[in-house]
Design a protein around this motif. Structure first.
Motif, short mmCIF file in Angstrom:
data_model
loop_
_atom_site.label_atom_id
_atom_site.label_comp_id
_atom_site.label_asym_id
_atom_site.label_seq_id
_atom_site.Cartn_x
_atom_site.Cartn_y
_atom_site.Cartn_z
N SER A 9 0.84 -1.20 0.00
CA SER A 9 0.00 0.00 0.00
C SER A 9 0.87 1.25 0.00
CB SER A 9 -0.96 0.00 1.19
OG SER A 9 -0.24 -0.06 2.40
N PHE A 10 2.06 1.17 0.57
CA PHE A 10 3.03 2.27 0.57
C PHE A 10 2.37 3.57 1.01
CE2 PHE A 10 4.56 -0.62 -2.90
CZ PHE A 10 5.60 -1.17 -2.17
N ASP A 11 1.72 3.51 2.18
CA ASP A 11 0.96 4.64 2.71
C ASP A 11 1.55 5.12 4.04
OD1 ASP A 11 -1.19 6.49 2.82
OD2 ASP A 11 -2.34 5.13 4.09
N PRO A 12 2.66 5.85 3.99
CA PRO A 12 3.39 6.37 2.85
C PRO A 12 4.58 5.48 2.47
CG PRO A 12 4.18 7.47 4.80
CD PRO A 12 3.10 6.50 5.24
N PHE A 13 5.14 5.76 1.29
CA PHE A 13 6.39 5.14 0.83
C PHE A 13 7.51 5.78 1.64
CE2 PHE A 13 10.00 4.89 -2.14
CZ PHE A 13 9.95 3.54 -2.48
N HIS A 14 8.36 4.96 2.26
CA HIS A 14 9.42 5.50 3.15
C HIS A 14 10.77 4.85 2.84
CE1 HIS A 14 9.09 1.79 5.45
NE2 HIS A 14 7.80 2.01 5.65
N GLU A 15 11.76 5.19 3.61
CA GLU A 15 13.13 4.75 3.36
C GLU A 15 13.27 3.22 3.41
OE1 GLU A 15 16.90 4.40 2.24
OE2 GLU A 15 15.68 6.22 2.05
N GLY A 16 12.51 2.55 4.24
CA GLY A 16 12.55 1.08 4.26
C GLY A 16 12.10 0.50 2.93
N HIS A 17 11.03 1.08 2.36
CA HIS A 17 10.56 0.64 1.04
C HIS A 17 11.61 0.95 -0.03
CE1 HIS A 17 6.37 1.51 2.84
NE2 HIS A 17 6.59 0.21 2.92
N ALA A 18 12.17 2.15 0.04
CA ALA A 18 13.18 2.56 -0.94
C ALA A 18 14.39 1.62 -0.90
CB ALA A 18 13.61 4.00 -0.70
N SER A 19 14.75 1.17 0.29
CA SER A 19 15.86 0.23 0.44
C SER A 19 15.58 -1.07 -0.31
CB SER A 19 16.09 -0.07 1.93
OG SER A 19 16.93 -1.18 2.10
N ILE A 20 14.35 -1.56 -0.22
CA ILE A 20 13.99 -2.79 -0.92
C ILE A 20 14.06 -2.57 -2.44
CG2 ILE A 20 12.16 -4.49 -1.34
CD1 ILE A 20 13.48 -4.72 1.45
N VAL A 21 13.57 -1.43 -2.92
CA VAL A 21 13.63 -1.13 -4.35
C VAL A 21 15.08 -1.09 -4.82
CG1 VAL A 21 13.12 0.55 -6.17
CG2 VAL A 21 11.40 0.07 -4.41
N ARG A 22 15.93 -0.37 -4.11
CA ARG A 22 17.35 -0.27 -4.50
C ARG A 22 18.00 -1.65 -4.58
NH1 ARG A 22 17.22 4.31 -1.23
NH2 ARG A 22 17.96 3.14 0.57
N ARG A 23 17.74 -2.46 -3.59
CA ARG A 23 18.34 -3.79 -3.55
C ARG A 23 17.77 -4.70 -4.63
NH1 ARG A 23 17.25 -4.89 2.44
NH2 ARG A 23 18.31 -6.88 2.11
N ALA A 24 16.48 -4.56 -4.92
CA ALA A 24 15.86 -5.34 -5.99
C ALA A 24 16.43 -4.93 -7.34
CB ALA A 24 14.34 -5.16 -5.97
N LEU A 25 16.69 -3.64 -7.52
CA LEU A 25 17.29 -3.17 -8.78
C LEU A 25 18.67 -3.79 -9.02
CD1 LEU A 25 16.22 0.58 -8.66
CD2 LEU A 25 15.60 -1.07 -10.45
N ALA A 26 19.38 -4.10 -7.94
CA ALA A 26 20.70 -4.73 -8.07
C ALA A 26 20.58 -6.22 -8.40
CB ALA A 26 21.49 -4.55 -6.78
N LEU A 27 19.44 -6.82 -8.09
CA LEU A 27 19.25 -8.26 -8.29
C LEU A 27 18.49 -8.63 -9.56
CD1 LEU A 27 18.23 -9.18 -4.63
CD2 LEU A 27 20.42 -9.70 -5.75
N PHE A 28 17.65 -7.71 -10.04
CA PHE A 28 16.77 -8.00 -11.17
C PHE A 28 17.01 -6.99 -12.29
CE2 PHE A 28 14.73 -9.84 -7.48
CZ PHE A 28 14.31 -11.08 -7.95
N ASP A 29 16.60 -7.38 -13.49
CA ASP A 29 16.76 -6.51 -14.65
C ASP A 29 15.75 -5.37 -14.64
OD1 ASP A 29 18.83 -8.13 -15.85
OD2 ASP A 29 17.25 -9.57 -16.30
N GLU A 30 14.56 -5.64 -14.11
CA GLU A 30 13.51 -4.62 -14.07
C GLU A 30 12.68 -4.79 -12.81
OE1 GLU A 30 9.74 -2.97 -16.70
OE2 GLU A 30 11.12 -4.41 -17.59
N VAL A 31 12.35 -3.67 -12.19
CA VAL A 31 11.49 -3.65 -11.00
C VAL A 31 10.26 -2.83 -11.34
CG1 VAL A 31 11.29 -2.89 -8.59
CG2 VAL A 31 13.46 -3.83 -9.42
#
Length: 134
Positions: A9-31
């Motif tokens: 739900s990202f209500d709100p989107f915060h630094e913990g969520h951003a951390s997961i996105v950054r790390r997923a970007l390093a592991l996958f071709d597209e997020v």
């Protein structure tokens, strides 16, 4: 190409969520980030505000709202994986149950990323409480 969705739900989107996105970007071709919309749930921020907050942090990734099943969202985007963050044992048990359901009913694999040190106490619920008391 390995594509993953990151949903919440990202209500709100915060630094913990951003951390997961950054790390997923390093592991996958597209997020792809999916903002869950549940008509039975009360949100502090509109879906547009939540989408814009994610896009402000990650302008080069796809972000969109969805209100159907996560496995259907994943299939629409051609994703074979779901990435989820885990802060504690309670999160782990919940995400394990969701992962089993998504695998059984959608053939979608779930990858769990543990919260980085210093971020595991962060939650949208706590942030909403703090914001509402201002």
């Amino acid at each position: 190409m390995r594509k993953v969705i990151y949903v919440g739900s990202f209500d709100p989107f915060h630094e913990g969520h951003a951390s997961i996105v950054r790390r997923a970007l390093a592991l996958f071709d597209e997020v792809v980030v999916g903002i869950g919309v549940n008509p039975d749930k009360q949100y502090m921020f509109s879906v547009e505000e939540r989408i814009e907050r994610v896009k402000a942090a990650f302008p080069d990734i796809t972000v969109e709202a969805y209100s159907d099943l996560t496995i259907d969202f994943a299939k629409r985007h051609g994703a074979e994986y779901i990435v989820k963050g885990v802060r504690n044992a309670t999160d782990f048990v919940y995400e394990q149950q969701q992962a089993e359901w998504n695998k059984l009913h959608g053939g979608i694999e779930t990858v769990l990323l543990f919260a980085e040190p210093g971020l595991k106490e962060l939650s949208s619920t706590i942030i909403r409480k703090e914001l509402s008391s201002l």
